[in-house]
Design an enzyme around this catalytic site. Structure first.
Site, PDB file in Angstrom:
ATOM      1  N   CYS A 220       0.843  -1.210   0.000  1.00  0.00           N
ATOM      2  CA  CYS A 220       0.000   0.000   0.000  1.00  0.00           C
ATOM      3  C   CYS A 220       0.867   1.245   0.000  1.00  0.00           C
ATOM      4  O   CYS A 220       0.908   1.988  -0.966  1.00  0.00           O
ATOM      5  CB  CYS A 220      -0.888   0.027   1.248  1.00  0.00           C
ATOM      6  SG  CYS A 220      -1.948  -1.376   1.420  1.00  0.00           S
TER       7      CYS A 220
HETATM    8  N1  SAJ Z   1       6.841   2.197   8.578  1.00  0.00           N
HETATM    9  C1  SAJ Z   1       7.902   2.942   9.066  1.00  0.00           C
HETATM   10  N2  SAJ Z   1       7.670   3.864  10.041  1.00  0.00           N
HETATM   11  C2  SAJ Z   1       6.405   4.087  10.534  1.00  0.00           C
HETATM   12  C3  SAJ Z   1       5.335   3.322  10.014  1.00  0.00           C
HETATM   13  C4  SAJ Z   1       5.575   2.388   9.042  1.00  0.00           C
HETATM   14  O1  SAJ Z   1       9.053   2.766   8.642  1.00  0.00           O
HETATM   15  O2  SAJ Z   1       6.261   4.922  11.424  1.00  0.00           O
HETATM   16  C5  SAJ Z   1       7.083   1.228   7.515  1.00  0.00           C
HETATM   17  C6  SAJ Z   1       6.666  -0.183   7.896  1.00  0.00           C
HETATM   18  O3  SAJ Z   1       7.721  -0.863   8.519  1.00  0.00           O
HETATM   19  C7  SAJ Z   1       6.331  -0.777   6.531  1.00  0.00           C
HETATM   20  C8  SAJ Z   1       5.797   0.409   5.743  1.00  0.00           C
HETATM   21  O4  SAJ Z   1       6.269   1.584   6.414  1.00  0.00           O
HETATM   22  O5  SAJ Z   1       7.485  -1.286   5.901  1.00  0.00           O
HETATM   23  C9  SAJ Z   1       4.285   0.461   5.685  1.00  0.00           C
HETATM   24  O6  SAJ Z   1       3.851   0.305   7.013  1.00  0.00           O
HETATM   25  P1  SAJ Z   1       2.311   0.629   7.459  1.00  0.00           P
HETATM   26  O7  SAJ Z   1       2.287   0.638   8.945  1.00  0.00           O
HETATM   27  O8  SAJ Z   1       1.803   1.804   6.762  1.00  0.00           O
HETATM   28  O9  SAJ Z   1       1.576  -0.705   7.068  1.00  0.00           O
HETATM   29  P2  SAJ Z   1       0.817  -1.140   5.757  1.00  0.00           P
HETATM   30  O10 SAJ Z   1       1.616  -1.022   4.526  1.00  0.00           O
HETATM   31  O11 SAJ Z   1       0.250  -2.471   6.108  1.00  0.00           O
HETATM   32  O12 SAJ Z   1      -0.350  -0.051   5.639  1.00  0.00           O
HETATM   33  C10 SAJ Z   1      -1.639  -0.419   5.928  1.00  0.00           C
HETATM   34  C11 SAJ Z   1      -2.472   0.636   5.255  1.00  0.00           C
HETATM   35  N3  SAJ Z   1      -3.822   0.204   5.212  1.00  0.00           N
HETATM   36  C12 SAJ Z   1      -4.525   0.423   4.072  1.00  0.00           C
HETATM   37  O13 SAJ Z   1      -4.061   0.951   3.100  1.00  0.00           O
HETATM   38  C13 SAJ Z   1      -5.910  -0.032   4.081  1.00  0.00           C
HETATM   39  C14 SAJ Z   1      -2.359   1.951   6.008  1.00  0.00           C
HETATM   40  O14 SAJ Z   1      -3.372   2.863   5.516  1.00  0.00           O
HETATM   41  C15 SAJ Z   1      -2.590   1.732   7.468  1.00  0.00           C
HETATM   42  O15 SAJ Z   1      -2.512   2.974   8.150  1.00  0.00           O
HETATM   43  C16 SAJ Z   1      -1.513   0.804   7.982  1.00  0.00           C
HETATM   44  O16 SAJ Z   1      -1.782  -0.465   7.339  1.00  0.00           O
HETATM   45  C17 SAJ Z   1      -1.574   0.632   9.495  1.00  0.00           C
HETATM   46  O17 SAJ Z   1      -1.864   1.637  10.169  1.00  0.00           O
HETATM   47  O18 SAJ Z   1      -1.264  -0.479   9.946  1.00  0.00           O
END
Ligand code: SAJ
Length: 439
Positions: free
Chosen positions: A279
């Site tokens: 995403c």
């Molecule tokens: N990450 C960081 N630092 C952060 C947060 C994330 O480096 O502070 C990295 C994670 O390790 C990962 C990537 O970014 O590699 C994405 O992480 P994410 O927490 O955004 O997780 P995703 O990709 O599973 O995003 C999903 C998304 N959901 C949808 O699109 C429906 C996002 O909108 C959500 O906010 C997120 O999950 C969530 O909050 O878990």
């Protein structure tokens, strides 16, 4: 409005309100299957459609392959006849609603790959009929529903807003989230016409707790892109802050934790080894691709993409410096990677920065191994790499790199076993040792 049109719209409204509407879900993955289950749970008859026959067979046998849909929850819906699956799109001729939840990946050139959406929509258009509600859920560039899907149906003589009803509703599924699942995540929906929006909202209201109607499909498409671009840019900001703090000898984790005490106007994000998942690294480029066509450079997105993409190199530089301080070259060293999933406690390795880190270390001549309880093996450069047990490999390695901070890792034991650790996730936040090098 002529009486025929009113009866088509009215009949569909009654079917939805009376829960006799026959629901179709195209794409039975981590978005489509949980959605199908919620409508079955609400008592509507659901037909899942997927092009992968193996998935269809598994589902018809009452077995779920989606983490958020346990088989014991799913099977009763199959047994009661509330859910069945097929590869045959012609069933749409007998359905009243159809949701499209198929992948929308980016090509290597960062152009949207709409092929899955187009083929699904073409199949649906073949069997579309007056009284059908069609809702696209796949994340895409703003304008897709209006510019790409609408013509496919209207060229068959089906007037949208009169004969059929066309909406966009962003999927917000967060796999593995213990608190927010499909049923209690507010559902945004926007239609081509007000009648489309109203029927789309009525449809979701049958199964989901909160529905948020918006004025158009384009607004609904933009909502999703704002949500995920917001995350990607803020992650890019803290990654850049991490590189600044590294240069200034400041502990970026302490800075963020202290900033997070601000009770308003701040939301903590954390630096890491890069941006993984299907995403966050992808969705913002749907927006920048579209705005570029409109002559507007999405500079924030491009810059954040560059910074996030440079984090694997930053991590490898940290490893190189740490080994250098121990008078060891990377070349010939054994480096063990703890965690390869794209984020903690999940089994998904798509776009994971761990893959970049491993390849970059190997390019420098390191011998690299990895452990990940969720990921038994990975495909890297066309070859398979098997995960190994953590503590033994850590003890044998010259350096351990924590790339994914799974909570199942025993970090004290890992510290005791290791000679040197580069911690890219502050997973050893509570542990003190000269062996730990933090991002
Ligand atoms: N990450 C960081 N630092 C952060 C947060 C994330 O480096 O502070 C990295 C994670 O390790 C990962 C990537 O970014 O590699 C994405 O992480 P994410 O927490 O955004 O997780 P995703 O990709 O599973 O995003 C999903 C998304 N959901 C949808 O699109 C429906 C996002 O909108 C959500 O906010 C997120 O999950 C969530 O909050 O878990």
């Amino acid at each position: 409005m002529d009486s025929v049109a009113v009866s088509v719209e009215e009949k569909l409204r009654e079917k939805i309100r009376g829960k006799t509407a026959r629901v179709g879900i195209v794409g039975l993955g981590y978005v489509g299957l949980p959605l199908a289950v919620e409508f079955a749970r609400a008592g509507l008859s659901v037909t899942g459609i997927d092009v992968i026959a193996r998935k269809v067979e598994q589902l018809n046998a009452g077995v779920s392959y989606v983490q958020d849909v346990p088989t014991e929850v799913f099977r009763p819906f199959v047994e009661k006849g509330l859910f069945k699956a097929t590869t045959d799109f012609s069933v749409i001729a007998e359905l009243d609603t159809v949701n499209i939840a198929v992948p929308t990946p980016l090509r290597k050139t960062k152009d949207p790959d709409m092929s899955f959406v187009v083929s699904a929509a073409q199949e649906i258009a073949k069997y579309a009929h007056p009284g059908l509600l069609i809702i696209l859920e796949s994340t895409t560039y703003p304008g897709t529903t209006d510019e790409l899907l609408l013509p496919m149906f209207e060229e068959r003589g089906l007037k949208v807003g009169r004969d059929i009803f066309l909406c966009f509703s962003p999927e917000r599924v967060d796999p593995g989230n213990p608190k927010y699942q499909t049923i209690n995540i507010p559902k945004v929906v926007g239609g081509i016409t007000p009648a489309c929006t109203e029927l789309g909202a009525l449809f979701y209201a049958q199964a989901l707790e909160t529905v948020v109607p918006v004025s158009s499909t384009t607004v609904a498409e933009m909502v999703k892109l704002l949500e995920n671009t917001f995350r990607m840019i803020n992650i890019g900001l803290v990654n850049e802050l991490a590189m600044m703090c590294d240069r200034m000898g400041v502990n970026v984790w302490e800075v963020i934790d202290a900033a997070a005490t601000k009770p308003f106007g701040f939301m903590p994000f954390y630096p890491g080894p890069g941006l993984g998942g299907h995403c966050i690294p992808i969705d913002p480029f749907y927006l920048s691709w579209k705005t570029k066509q409109a002559g507007i450079e999405a500079r924030f997105i491009e810059l954040a993409g560059y910074i996030n993409g440079s984090m694997p190199h930053f991590v490898v530089d940290k490893v190189q410096d740490a080994l250098n301080n121990a008078a060891k070259p990377v070349n010939g060293s054994h480096i063990h990677v703890a965690g390869v999933a794209y984020k903690k406690n999940i089994d998904d390795v798509r776009e994971s920065p761990a893959l970049d880190v491993i390849l970059l270390l190997e390019k420098l001549g390191a011998k690299v191994s990895y452990s990940d309880p969720f990921i038994p093996s990975i495909k890297l450069d066309g070859r398979d790499m098997q995960g190994v047990e953590l503590l033994g490999a850590a003890a044998a390695a010259d350096c351990v790199v924590i790339v994914t901070d799974h909570t199942t890792f025993d970090y004290q034991a890992l510290l005791d076993a290791s000679k040197l650790i580069v911690d890219t996730r502050n997973a050893m936040k509570t542990l003190k040792s000269p062996k730990i090098v933090r991002l």
